[in-house]
Design a protein around this motif. Structure first.
Motif, PDB file in Angstrom:
ATOM      1  N   SER A 133      50.304  32.213  37.582  1.00 57.80           N
ATOM      2  CA  SER A 133      49.598  31.806  38.794  1.00 57.80           C
ATOM      3  C   SER A 133      48.285  31.150  38.413  1.00 57.80           C
ATOM      4  O   SER A 133      47.758  31.385  37.331  1.00 57.80           O
ATOM      5  N   SER A 134      47.758  30.313  39.304  1.00 62.09           N
ATOM      6  CA  SER A 134      46.493  29.650  38.992  1.00 62.09           C
ATOM      7  C   SER A 134      45.340  30.499  39.521  1.00 62.09           C
ATOM      8  O   SER A 134      45.530  31.341  40.389  1.00 62.09           O
ATOM      9  N   ASN A 135      44.159  30.263  38.958  1.00 65.95           N
ATOM     10  CA  ASN A 135      43.009  31.091  39.348  1.00 65.95           C
ATOM     11  C   ASN A 135      42.355  30.538  40.610  1.00 65.95           C
ATOM     12  O   ASN A 135      41.175  30.195  40.640  1.00 65.95           O
ATOM     13  N   THR A 136      43.154  30.456  41.678  1.00 64.34           N
ATOM     14  CA  THR A 136      42.628  30.021  42.974  1.00 64.34           C
ATOM     15  C   THR A 136      42.947  31.100  43.992  1.00 64.34           C
ATOM     16  O   THR A 136      43.681  32.040  43.692  1.00 64.34           O
ATOM     17  N   GLY A 137      42.430  30.942  45.195  1.00 65.22           N
ATOM     18  CA  GLY A 137      42.709  31.911  46.247  1.00 65.22           C
ATOM     19  C   GLY A 137      44.202  32.040  46.484  1.00 65.22           C
ATOM     20  O   GLY A 137      44.743  33.144  46.602  1.00 65.22           O
ATOM     21  N   PHE A 138      44.879  30.903  46.509  1.00 65.88           N
ATOM     22  CA  PHE A 138      46.325  30.903  46.748  1.00 65.88           C
ATOM     23  C   PHE A 138      47.061  31.611  45.618  1.00 65.88           C
ATOM     24  O   PHE A 138      47.921  32.459  45.848  1.00 65.88           O
TER      25      PHE A 138
END
Lengths: 383, 316
Positions: free
Chosen positions: A168-173
């Motif tokens: 997963s990416s380090n964003t809110g999503f």
């Protein structure tokens, strides 16, 4: 004394009656969107969709005799900017409602601002935390990420997959998706072997997918909205990793398929039905809404419509529906949204309630895959 | 048993194997590291060229990379790939020259801090203009050979043909640059300007032209980098900045001004980042590179391969 009292009363009356005169004869709708920046593929179609809809609505004479004034603020996906724009729209512009933000991180940053400012917020972002716990003034139009994950897990069960690697990416999503995967995996009998977070601006993820390969994962689930989702599948195939790859609903943009080329073939992901609108039967409840939006958008902007623009479309029609029903009082409109049933949007059929500020059920998602560079409905031929 | 987020079997004796590892994966991580490393190095070289000629850091270097990739994608719709790349390099080169003539040339003895601010400003300007020209969508050149899924299998270790292209083209670029700076009159004149502009002028070198030339050269290298890495990393109007940050780190790490050292430093950083993912959660990858940068700045401010004496003579 009597005269003074009379004077005061007159003054008060004048003050009161002049108040409506100050109110503009437009309805101000703010939009906080990531028109540029890393999430621009969300924000740009959302902004275009809103401009198109507002123009259309105003041509029809606006709503309740008032024209709509759209104020779009570009955050470039920065939660800090979203915060100051939200303050500005609520305190200075005194907008009637806010559509957006585009991303979950930004929405969470302004959830409380909208709540304190008693301003309706119709988020176009996906993460579940936006409406769970429910905030009185905060709604969201995209399908829930927990529903997306459940659909993915159900599909895995059909394919006899139980050991997975999660990226997963380090964003809110990315963070919200990761948390939901971790929470929901035990009850679906899924074991997470590797669980990795990468930077949203990552340019190559070979080492990450190598880790998945080393762990002998049976499938990859990637949760991000950035170009990284194309990079993941490309790198996985390059190192000879042939396991099924599942993506989030963030993959629903044909540009990512084009960017990943051949590597995108066979990627499985849940998405709204806009991407396959042409193949829906005439009797499908969403058919007419989807076809109209797709046609209008594509003739006006000469580019493919995406589900993300659809989230803004849904937010706008929900707001218009509520104003039509309840008038131009903010509180009444908020109540009208909360009690709205059976409104057909691009994302699904919305049935809101005091507990559910999303209004969509799990069937709003369809499992799609990529075949010959196009999105098609996943047919259950076992792998 | 869990370490980081990898499960491993404690019964296996050897350390390597304990992290769910065998030699196949070991080399796969090396390949990943080399991929990262060359991308960083080829960006770092652009920094070094302008530094060599002017003693300044051009913070718009990442934007040259982006312009190169973007124009190549646009041109590739009208002409074959090699021509598209050549034209893109040419266009970026001219852009670099024009930027120098418009914004840098007429400054009288600019201070380092002023140059930093000017080049940062330029990078923002270029980014915004690119957004208006190309829009916000992600683009990429096609793979030079094969497709996005093809790879060369070296006994269980896979390498994308594009990585071979990136490594090969960067190697050629570095060798050519070294030759240019060491053995050609023009290259030596550029170096002379960097060492002492007044003395170079007294020797009859047109210092102003040398600086323009260095901007053009570094723009060209940046554009070439942008073209070869774009199938791997994709290109977007704002993709220059993250690349520039890593490129800058590598340039400092190797020792500013030394292109060969940049390649070495790029490899070191790339491989370290890649192995950090093997042992630790991937989220720490960037923390690793920043930690290394800080350590180098404290312990060897002139870079791993740099000479302390040379760097003392420089302004920055």
């Amino acid at each position: 004394m009597k005269a003074v009292r009379f004077l005061v009363a007159v003054l008060v009356l004048v003050a009161l009656s002049s108040a409506p005169a100050f109110a503009a004869d437009t309805i101000k709708v703010g939009a906080i969107l990531a028109v540029t920046g890393p999430a621009s593929f969300l924000g740009a179609p959302e902004a275009k969709t809103l401009e198109m809809l507002v123009e259309e609505q105003n041509k029809k004479g606006g709503i309740k005799g008032k024209k709509i004034e759209l104020i779009i603020k570009d955050t470039a996906a920065s939660p800090e900017k979203a915060f100051s724009f939200a303050k500005q729209l609520i305190d200075e512009e005194k907008v009637f409602a806010i559509i957006g933000p585009s991303t979950s991180g930004e929405t969470m940053k302004i959830k409380n601002v909208a709540e304190e400012g008693k301003t309706i917020l119709l988020s176009c972002a996906a993460a579940e935390v936006i409406v769970n716990p429910v905030a009185k003034y905060v709604f969201k139009t995209p399908q829930k990420d927990s529903h997306a994950i459940i659909r993915i897990f159900e599909q895995m069960k059909k394919m006899n997959i139980s050991k997975i690697g999660v990226l997963s990416s380090n964003t809110g999503f990315g963070n919200a998706g990761k948390a939901q995967i971790e929470k929901l995996s035990p009850e679906h009998g899924i074991t997470i072997l590797v669980n990795e977070v990468y930077d949203k601006a990552a340019s190559d993820l070979t080492a990450e997918v190598t880790k998945l390969k080393a762990a002998n994962a049976q499938a990859i689930v990637n949760w991000s909205i950035e170009p990284a989702q194309s990079i993941v599948i490309k790198n996985a195939r390059q190192i000879g990793l042939k396991i099924p790859i599942f993506q989030s609903h963030g993959f629903g943009n044909i540009k990512y398929v084009e960017a990943a080329g051949e590597a995108a073939e066979g990627v499985i992901f849940p998405a709204g039905r806009l991407l396959i609108a042409d193949t829906l039967t005439k009797s499908h409840p969403q058919k007419s809404v989807l076809s109209k939006y797709k046609k209008d958008y594509e003739t006006k902007f000469k580019e493919d419509a995406s589900t993300f623009g659809g989230h803004a479309y849904d937010a706008f029609i929900i707001l218009m529906n509520a104003i039509e029903k309840a008038g131009t009082d903010k509180e009444a409109v908020r109540g009208a949204i909360e009690n709205m049933k059976g409104v057909v949007g691009t994302g699904g059929v919305f049935n809101f309630s005091a507990e559910d500020h999303n209004g969509l059920d799990i069937n709003a998602f369809e499992m799609l895959t990529v075949k010959n560079g196009k999105f098609v409905v996943l047919t259950d031929t076992k792998k | 048993m869990q370490f980081g987020s990898i499960r491993y079997n404690t019964d296996t004796p050897e350390l390597l194997f304990r992290y769910g590892m065998n030699w196949e994966f070991f080399f796969q991580y090396i390949i990943a590291g080399i991929t990262y490393g060359t991308i960083y190095a080829v960006v770092a070289i652009g920094f070094n060229i302008i530094y060599n000629a002017t003693g300044i850091i051009n913070f718009a270097q990442g934007e040259f990379v982006m312009i190169g990739g973007m124009t190549a994608v646009t041109f590739s719709h009208f002409m074959p790939l090699p021509f598209a790349i050549a034209s893109a390099v040419l266009v970026t080169m001219i852009t670099g020259g024009v930027i120098e003539i418009l914004f840098i040339r007429w400054l009288y003895k600019p201070s380092v801090i002023r140059m930093i601010i000017i080049t940062i400003g330029l990078s923002i300007l270029i980014r915004e203009m690119s957004m208006h020209i190309w829009g916000e969508s992600v683009r990429a050149l096609p793979y030079f050979t094969g497709t996005s899924v093809s790879s060369i299998n070296l006994g269980g270790v896979y390498i994308s043909p594009q990585v071979v292209w990136v490594v090969g083209i960067s190697a050629i670029a570095v060798v050519c640059l070294n030759f240019f700076f060491s053995y050609t009159l023009l290259g030596r004149q550029m170096r002379a300007c960097s060492a002492n502009r007044d003395a170079a002028r007294l020797c009859g070198i047109n210092a102003g032209n040398m600086v323009t030339l260095s901007f053009m050269l570094s723009a060209a290298i940046g554009a070439l980098a942008g073209c070869v890495v774009s199938p791997i990393t994709y290109v977007q109007y704002d993709s220059g900045t993250p690349l520039a940050i890593k490129g800058f780190t590598v340039a400092i790490l190797g020792g500013l001004g030394n292109s060969m050292a940049a390649v070495g430093a790029g490899m070191i950083l790339g491989v370290l980042e890649s192995f950090s993912i093997w042992i630790m959660p991937a989220a720490y990858k960037d923390a690793i590179s920043i930690t290394i940068l800080l350590l180098i700045l404290f312990l060897r401010p002139s870079g791993i391969f740099g000479s302390a004496e040379v760097s003392r003579l420089k302004e920055f």
